[in-house]
Design an enzyme around this catalytic site. Structure first.
Site, PDB file in Angstrom:
ATOM      1  N   ARG A   1       0.838  -1.183   0.000  1.00 53.44           N
ATOM      2  CA  ARG A   1       0.000   0.000   0.000  1.00 53.44           C
ATOM      3  C   ARG A   1       0.878   1.240   0.000  1.00 53.44           C
ATOM      4  O   ARG A   1       1.912   1.276   0.665  1.00 53.44           O
ATOM      5  CB  ARG A   1      -0.928   0.016   1.224  1.00 53.44           C
ATOM      6  CG  ARG A   1      -2.080  -0.964   1.161  1.00 53.44           C
ATOM      7  CD  ARG A   1      -3.108  -0.551   0.122  1.00 53.44           C
ATOM      8  NE  ARG A   1      -4.244  -1.464   0.049  1.00 53.44           N
ATOM      9  CZ  ARG A   1      -4.339  -2.499  -0.774  1.00 53.44           C
ATOM     10  NH1 ARG A   1      -3.329  -2.769  -1.602  1.00 53.44           N
ATOM     11  NH2 ARG A   1      -5.419  -3.250  -0.792  1.00 53.44           N
TER      12      ARG A   1
ATOM     13  N   GLU B   1      -2.861   7.777  -4.967  1.00 55.34           N
ATOM     14  CA  GLU B   1      -2.964   7.413  -6.378  1.00 55.34           C
ATOM     15  C   GLU B   1      -4.401   7.618  -6.887  1.00 55.34           C
ATOM     16  O   GLU B   1      -5.348   7.454  -6.127  1.00 55.34           O
ATOM     17  CB  GLU B   1      -2.516   5.961  -6.586  1.00 55.34           C
ATOM     18  CG  GLU B   1      -3.267   4.918  -5.765  1.00 55.34           C
ATOM     19  CD  GLU B   1      -2.696   3.509  -5.912  1.00 55.34           C
ATOM     20  OE1 GLU B   1      -3.462   2.633  -6.370  1.00 55.34           O
ATOM     21  OE2 GLU B   1      -1.507   3.303  -5.581  1.00 55.34           O
TER      22      GLU B   1
ATOM     23  N   HIS C   1      -0.141   0.486 -10.264  1.00 54.49           N
ATOM     24  CA  HIS C   1      -0.931  -0.459  -9.461  1.00 54.49           C
ATOM     25  C   HIS C   1      -1.347  -1.678 -10.297  1.00 54.49           C
ATOM     26  O   HIS C   1      -2.533  -1.976 -10.466  1.00 54.49           O
ATOM     27  CB  HIS C   1      -2.164   0.219  -8.869  1.00 54.49           C
ATOM     28  CG  HIS C   1      -2.683  -0.449  -7.630  1.00 54.49           C
ATOM     29  ND1 HIS C   1      -3.251   0.233  -6.593  1.00 54.49           N
ATOM     30  CD2 HIS C   1      -2.727  -1.768  -7.265  1.00 54.49           C
ATOM     31  CE1 HIS C   1      -3.624  -0.611  -5.639  1.00 54.49           C
ATOM     32  NE2 HIS C   1      -3.305  -1.829  -6.035  1.00 54.49           N
TER      33      HIS C   1
END
Length: 322
Positions: A241, A270, A288
């Protein structure tokens, strides 16, 4: 008998949507995935369950507004920090996640970040794409091999273990720290060395992989003080994370050379990330992509549906959170 209605907030893989439509009257948000919380809450008035994603942030003030007819929420993610579980419990809403589909795919991305950082892959690709490659040179973009290097894994759950298995294939030496120590046979399986503190792990980690969950104890743990405990020129990768990292401290260490490289798949805030990362040459950055494999995304969708199936069957959710 009429089918139960469920809301699916984002377009999901076709195999997942097809299975959902077999069992339920599906209300999908459509081709434009940018569903707002207000749209979700309004649509929820006419359905029996919600299958949402990590993009739908559901703190207490949102959960308190969920219509009374909703008693089941299943999230298309392993993480659940976007949902206030205590608020759900107070409302009698059952919540489940999709914990297993991401394991192998995320470990592969972590391995790719390790390799890409060690061998300066992003710099090499940039040289090609900007037509600035002068030709082979003896000292051009010299990186380092992985074999024989110490890999410290912070968080030795399913993903951390899957990474260890892959890193062993590159002859890396595996070290780990977790609040739960693995049984001796599991450590033997990975030839893994346990450290009884994060500081101890940091001190040996030529490569350091962040695989811990986001908790009040871990958020922001990777900061200037943490970095100073790593060997000089360590390489860091993060597939966990973004909020585990203090971006300013990471960027300063990369600029100074205290850290040699960083491979990052997740970021605080993000998709808007710290501006300091964009111009740093010694970074290998992904948007991601951890679970972005068709097999992973299908399994995540199936697990999310398993929770809903169980709820309507009057059974315990297989991946219950609340």
């Amino acid at each position: 008998m009429a089918k139960k209605k469920i809301l699916i907030t984002w377009p999901l893989p076709e195999a997942v949507m097809a299975r959902a439509r077999e069992s339920y009257d599906v209300i999908a948000h459509g081709d434009d995935p940018k569903i707002t919380i207000e749209e979700m809450l309004e649509t929820a008035k006419s359905v029996d369950a919600i299958l949402l994603t990590l993009n739908e942030k559901c703190p207490k003030e949102v959960i308190d507004r969920v219509p009374e007819n909703i008693k089941c929420i299943s999230t298309f993610s392993i993480g659940f920090e976007h949902i206030d579980l205590e608020a759900c419990k107070a409302r009698g809403i059952k919540v489940g996640n999709a914990p297993h589909g991401v394991t192998v795919a995320t470990a592969e991305i972590a391995m790719l970040l390790l390799l890409g950082s060690a061998r300066r892959a992003s710099e090499g690709e940039r040289m090609i794409r900007t037509r600035s490659w002068p030709g082979w040179q003896p000292l051009q973009l010299v990186g380092q091999r992985l074999d024989g290097k110490k890999l410290g894994i912070y968080g030795f759950g399913k993903i951390g273990q899957a990474l260890a298995k892959r890193a062993r294939g590159f002859d890396m030496e595996i070290h780990y720290y977790d609040i739960y120590r693995q049984p001796a046979e599991k450590e033997k399986e990975f030839d893994a060395i346990y450290h009884d503190s994060l500081d101890s792990l940091l001190s040996v980690s030529q490569f350091f992989s962040i695989n811990a969950p986001s908790t009040p104890q871990t958020r922001g743990f990777f900061n200037k003080a943490t970095i100073e405990k790593l060997p000089q020129g360590a390489i860091v990768v993060n597939t966990a994370r973004g909020d585990l990292v203090n971006d300013e401290d990471m960027i300063a260490a990369l600029k100074s050379g205290r850290l040699a490289y960083a491979g990052l798949d997740v970021f605080l805030g993000e998709p808007k990330i710290n501006e300091g990362y964009y111009d740093l040459p010694n970074t290998f950055l992904f948007p991601h992509l951890g679970s972005a494999a068709v097999e992973a995304r299908n399994q995540m969708g199936f697990e999310a549906l398993d929770n809903i199936d169980a709820f309507f069957a009057g059974k315990e959710m297989p991946f219950k959170l609340a």
